[in-house]
Design a protein around this motif. Sequence first.
Motif, PDB file in Angstrom:
ATOM      1  N   ALA A  45       0.829  -1.200   0.000  1.00 36.06           N
ATOM      2  CA  ALA A  45       0.000   0.000   0.000  1.00 36.06           C
ATOM      3  C   ALA A  45       0.863   1.249   0.000  1.00 36.06           C
ATOM      4  N   GLY A  46       1.971   1.169   0.646  1.00 32.24           N
ATOM      5  CA  GLY A  46       2.845   2.330   0.757  1.00 32.24           C
ATOM      6  C   GLY A  46       3.818   2.451  -0.387  1.00 32.24           C
ATOM      7  N   ALA A  47       3.835   1.506  -1.304  1.00 35.52           N
ATOM      8  CA  ALA A  47       4.794   1.550  -2.401  1.00 35.52           C
ATOM      9  C   ALA A  47       4.577   2.765  -3.275  1.00 35.52           C
ATOM     10  N   GLY A  48       3.326   3.165  -3.420  1.00 32.52           N
ATOM     11  CA  GLY A  48       3.028   4.316  -4.260  1.00 32.52           C
ATOM     12  C   GLY A  48       3.381   5.633  -3.590  1.00 32.52           C
ATOM     13  N   ALA A  49       3.551   5.610  -2.305  1.00 32.81           N
ATOM     14  CA  ALA A  49       3.844   6.837  -1.574  1.00 32.81           C
ATOM     15  C   ALA A  49       5.332   7.105  -1.576  1.00 32.81           C
ATOM     16  N   SER A  50       5.690   8.244  -2.037  1.00 35.93           N
ATOM     17  CA  SER A  50       7.111   8.598  -2.063  1.00 35.93           C
ATOM     18  C   SER A  50       7.524   9.111  -0.704  1.00 35.93           C
ATOM     19  N   SER A  51       8.814   9.199  -0.507  1.00 37.96           N
ATOM     20  CA  SER A  51       9.312   9.710   0.768  1.00 37.96           C
ATOM     21  C   SER A  51       8.898  11.164   0.952  1.00 37.96           C
ATOM     22  N   ALA A  52       8.717  11.891  -0.143  1.00 35.55           N
ATOM     23  CA  ALA A  52       8.267  13.283  -0.057  1.00 35.55           C
ATOM     24  C   ALA A  52       6.827  13.335   0.456  1.00 35.55           C
ATOM     25  N   GLU A  53       5.996  12.384   0.008  1.00 38.99           N
ATOM     26  CA  GLU A  53       4.615  12.346   0.477  1.00 38.99           C
ATOM     27  C   GLU A  53       4.549  11.987   1.954  1.00 38.99           C
ATOM     28  N   VAL A  54       5.394  11.051   2.359  1.00 41.51           N
ATOM     29  CA  VAL A  54       5.452  10.664   3.770  1.00 41.51           C
ATOM     30  C   VAL A  54       5.920  11.845   4.605  1.00 41.51           C
ATOM     31  N   ALA A  55       6.928  12.540   4.120  1.00 44.14           N
ATOM     32  CA  ALA A  55       7.438  13.706   4.850  1.00 44.14           C
ATOM     33  C   ALA A  55       6.364  14.787   4.938  1.00 44.14           C
ATOM     34  N   ALA A  56       5.648  14.980   3.832  1.00 48.87           N
ATOM     35  CA  ALA A  56       4.576  15.977   3.836  1.00 48.87           C
ATOM     36  C   ALA A  56       3.490  15.580   4.833  1.00 48.87           C
ATOM     37  N   ALA A  57       3.136  14.290   4.867  1.00 49.74           N
ATOM     38  CA  ALA A  57       2.126  13.814   5.813  1.00 49.74           C
ATOM     39  C   ALA A  57       2.606  14.005   7.247  1.00 49.74           C
ATOM     40  N   GLN A  58       3.894  13.753   7.474  1.00 49.73           N
ATOM     41  CA  GLN A  58       4.444  13.959   8.821  1.00 49.73           C
ATOM     42  C   GLN A  58       4.394  15.433   9.207  1.00 49.73           C
ATOM     43  N   GLN A  59       4.716  16.289   8.253  1.00 54.32           N
ATOM     44  CA  GLN A  59       4.665  17.728   8.536  1.00 54.32           C
ATOM     45  C   GLN A  59       3.226  18.170   8.837  1.00 54.32           C
ATOM     46  N   GLN A  60       2.287  17.623   8.062  1.00 55.57           N
ATOM     47  CA  GLN A  60       0.891  17.956   8.311  1.00 55.57           C
ATOM     48  C   GLN A  60       0.459  17.480   9.698  1.00 55.57           C
ATOM     49  N   ALA A  61       0.904  16.278  10.052  1.00 48.72           N
ATOM     50  CA  ALA A  61       0.558  15.741  11.366  1.00 48.72           C
ATOM     51  C   ALA A  61       1.157  16.600  12.473  1.00 48.72           C
ATOM     52  N   GLU A  62       2.414  17.003  12.291  1.00 47.86           N
ATOM     53  CA  GLU A  62       3.064  17.845  13.299  1.00 47.86           C
ATOM     54  C   GLU A  62       2.383  19.207  13.390  1.00 47.86           C
ATOM     55  N   ALA A  63       2.029  19.772  12.238  1.00 44.66           N
ATOM     56  CA  ALA A  63       1.357  21.074  12.238  1.00 44.66           C
ATOM     57  C   ALA A  63      -0.015  20.966  12.898  1.00 44.66           C
ATOM     58  N   ALA A  64      -0.740  19.893  12.582  1.00 45.72           N
ATOM     59  CA  ALA A  64      -2.050  19.700  13.199  1.00 45.72           C
ATOM     60  C   ALA A  64      -1.918  19.490  14.695  1.00 45.72           C
ATOM     61  N   ASN A  65      -0.890  18.757  15.097  1.00 44.65           N
ATOM     62  CA  ASN A  65      -0.635  18.532  16.523  1.00 44.65           C
ATOM     63  C   ASN A  65      -0.314  19.848  17.216  1.00 44.65           C
ATOM     64  N   CYS A  66       0.479  20.661  16.539  1.00 46.71           N
ATOM     65  CA  CYS A  66       0.848  21.969  17.088  1.00 46.71           C
ATOM     66  C   CYS A  66      -0.407  22.838  17.257  1.00 46.71           C
ATOM     67  N   ARG A  67      -1.265  22.851  16.230  1.00 47.33           N
ATOM     68  CA  ARG A  67      -2.500  23.629  16.309  1.00 47.33           C
ATOM     69  C   ARG A  67      -3.401  23.101  17.426  1.00 47.33           C
ATOM     70  N   ALA A  68      -3.426  21.788  17.597  1.00 44.94           N
ATOM     71  CA  ALA A  68      -4.242  21.201  18.664  1.00 44.94           C
ATOM     72  C   ALA A  68      -3.725  21.629  20.036  1.00 44.94           C
ATOM     73  N   GLU A  69      -2.407  21.631  20.185  1.00 45.28           N
ATOM     74  CA  GLU A  69      -1.823  22.067  21.462  1.00 45.28           C
ATOM     75  C   GLU A  69      -2.104  23.545  21.711  1.00 45.28           C
ATOM     76  N   GLU A  70      -2.017  24.351  20.638  1.00 44.64           N
ATOM     77  CA  GLU A  70      -2.311  25.778  20.785  1.00 44.64           C
ATOM     78  C   GLU A  70      -3.772  25.995  21.157  1.00 44.64           C
TER      79      GLU A  70
END
Length: 134
Positions: A45-70
């Motif tokens: 399932a993850g074969a189609g996902a590039s490392s850039a997409e994973v990094a982008a998803a991680q950044q989105q998760a971190e940003a969302a987490n940051c907004r949740a904490e704020e």
Amino acid sequence: FAQAQARVEELQMDLRRARDEGATHKARVQVLREAMSSSSKDPAAGAGASSAEVAAAQQQAEAANCRAEEAEALAKARQKAVDAANAQLETVRAQSMQLVDTQAKLARLERVNSDLWGANQELEQQQQRQQLSS
């Protein structure tokens, strides 16, 4: 008094909105984490996902987490403001009750004073009549 109560209600509404926003952000973070973990567990399932997409998803998760904490910090700050406004409102209520009590005592004292004034006037008139008749 009414103004303070309106302010408390406004702060409570802001607090509810902030808590809802925080819950929404936490849910988004959870969905992103689940998506990332499922793609890392299932290589097909993850074969189609590039490392850039994973990094982008991680950044989105971190940003969302940051907004949740704020949002959570904002909710806590607003809760403190609501608590302070409630305390101030209770103080105003107590002072208002004390003022009403004092006004009632004042009214009683004014009635007693009026009664005493009238009784004194009567006594003075009786005294004057007795002096004139003697």
